[in-house]
Design an enzyme around this catalytic site. Structure first.
Site, PDB file in Angstrom:
ATOM      1  N   CYS A 201       0.825  -1.203   0.000  1.00  0.00           N
ATOM      2  CA  CYS A 201       0.000   0.000   0.000  1.00  0.00           C
ATOM      3  C   CYS A 201       0.866   1.263   0.000  1.00  0.00           C
ATOM      4  O   CYS A 201       0.597   2.229  -0.713  1.00  0.00           O
ATOM      5  CB  CYS A 201      -0.899  -0.022   1.231  1.00  0.00           C
ATOM      6  SG  CYS A 201      -2.102   1.292   1.292  1.00  0.00           S
TER       7      CYS A 201
ATOM      8  N   CYS B 103      -4.725  -2.034   5.714  1.00  0.00           N
ATOM      9  CA  CYS B 103      -4.470  -0.696   5.194  1.00  0.00           C
ATOM     10  C   CYS B 103      -5.646  -0.176   4.372  1.00  0.00           C
ATOM     11  O   CYS B 103      -6.059  -0.800   3.393  1.00  0.00           O
ATOM     12  CB  CYS B 103      -3.209  -0.741   4.329  1.00  0.00           C
ATOM     13  SG  CYS B 103      -2.725   0.853   3.662  1.00  0.00           S
TER      14      CYS B 103
END
Length: 369
Positions: free
Chosen positions: A105, A204
């Site tokens: 991410c 995330c």
């Protein structure tokens, strides 16, 4: 990186609605930067008030931007997140590995999609609330190093080890030399609405959710047997994707007739037979590893570390640094040997290599050895 030297630069700050990114924006504004906030929405599936909704985060981010007197823009990177991060997350779980989506991410969204968008807004640099530091290499001018944060309990360099020179050269981490309590004190003093807000946890940009229920929406359940290394059946599992090596909770076999009173831990997954292999005792030999192999390597300064040299490495975020040597290194794979056996090295997680406080990079663990 000396922030004061760049007092007139335009910086775009990733404002998440949390206290860390808010104080980041506040500090940069106080230092004379032209600051713009950017709120990223990267998840749309089942984004309801029941879970970690982005709605409240956006409200908090807008409130902070108004309080400190900066503009804020909201941008949707949901497609990029699904294509670059979430699809990989699912394929890794399907293959029996345990991925770390925060690392991908950061590399693909926070420091690629976000960075590209910020540059399009005319930014000179970006900034985030990560606890880490960037500096120009004192021995190699023009190259940048990723450093650990001064607050060792909050250091996030492990999650940032895939960043490259282009990304680091455009990034500020204003909290890298601060303690978390100092950050909250600054937020209180400035009257920020989120000064006491809990840190976000979970996947995330997706947040905290009942993990099995969440994953089962995307991957079919495949129940099977839980066995000992000797082949004795001691229970049933819900699907290998729901378990990770070293896991103790949720096995539901504590009262098994095979139990000797010590806790059970996941030691292996037999993907072919769809069997979860468990052992008893935290120090069982099957949970202890001498080293690992890793692939998908990234080295921050584009120069490979040398073999037969003592470094430190982590094989999971909350693990203390462990002395190690790089036994073998090719373009595609590294083999790391540790001075002491490491516990439950897990394929899919990242092995991150350090030299003192400098993060050199790392790779995705393929095999424990």
């Amino acid at each position: 990186m000396n922030l004061n030297k760049s007092s007139k630069k335009h910086v775009v700050v990733g404002l998440s609605g949390g206290v860390d990114s808010s104080v980041t924006a506040l500090l940069l504004k106080q230092q004379g930067y032209e600051v713009t906030g950017l709120f990223m929405k990267n998840w749309e599936d089942d984004d309801t008030d029941e879970y970690c909704s982005s709605k409240q985060d956006l409200i908090d981010a807008v409130s902070v931007a108004d309080k400190i007197g900066i503009d804020i823009e909201a941008v949707n990177f949901s497609k990029e997140y699904k294509d670059r991060v979430f699809d990989n997350f699912l394929s890794e779980y399907k293959a029996g590995r345990t991925p770390n989506p925060d690392i991908l991410c950061n590399a693909e969204i926070k420091f690629k999609a976000f960075l590209d968008h910020a540059m399009g807004l005319g930014a000179d640099v970006i900034a985030t609330g990560h606890y880490a530091q960037v500096r120009e290499n004192p021995l190699k001018p023009g190259l940048f190093q990723l450093m650990k944060a001064d607050d060792g309990s909050k250091d996030q360099s492990y999650f940032l080890h895939r960043l490259n020179q282009a990304q680091l050269s455009k990034t500020l981490f204003p909290l890298g030399q601060m303690l978390k309590r100092e950050v909250r004190e600054i937020a209180r003093g400035a009257g920020l609405i989120n000064a006491e807000k809990k840190d976000s946890t979970g996947i995330c940009f997706i947040g905290e959710r009942p993990f099995q229920e969440f994953l089962s929406k995307y991957l079919p359940r495949e129940p099977g047997e839980i066995k000992t290394p000797e082949g004795k059946t001691v229970g049933k599992h819900e699907g290998l994707m729901y378990y990770t090596l070293g896991q103790r909770q949720g096995l539901k076999i504590g009262g098994s007739r095979e139990s000797n009173g010590e806790p059970w831990f996941v030691a292996a997954k037999d993907m072919v037979a769809n069997e979860l292999i468990v052992v008893q005792g935290h120090q069982h030999p099957l949970l202890l590893n001498d080293g690992l192999k890793a692939s998908q390597l990234t080295w921050i300064d584009d120069e490979e570390p040398i073999t037969n040299w003592v470094y430190d490495a982590k094989t999971r975020y909350r693990q203390p640094d462990a002395p190690c040597e790089i036994d073998r290194l090719t373009k595609d794979e590294v083999e790391i040997k540790f001075g002491q056996k490491q516990w439950a090295i897990t394929p899919g997680q990242s092995a991150v290599v350090y030299e003192s406080n400098v993060c050199l990079g790392g790779g995705i663990i393929t095999t424990a050895i």
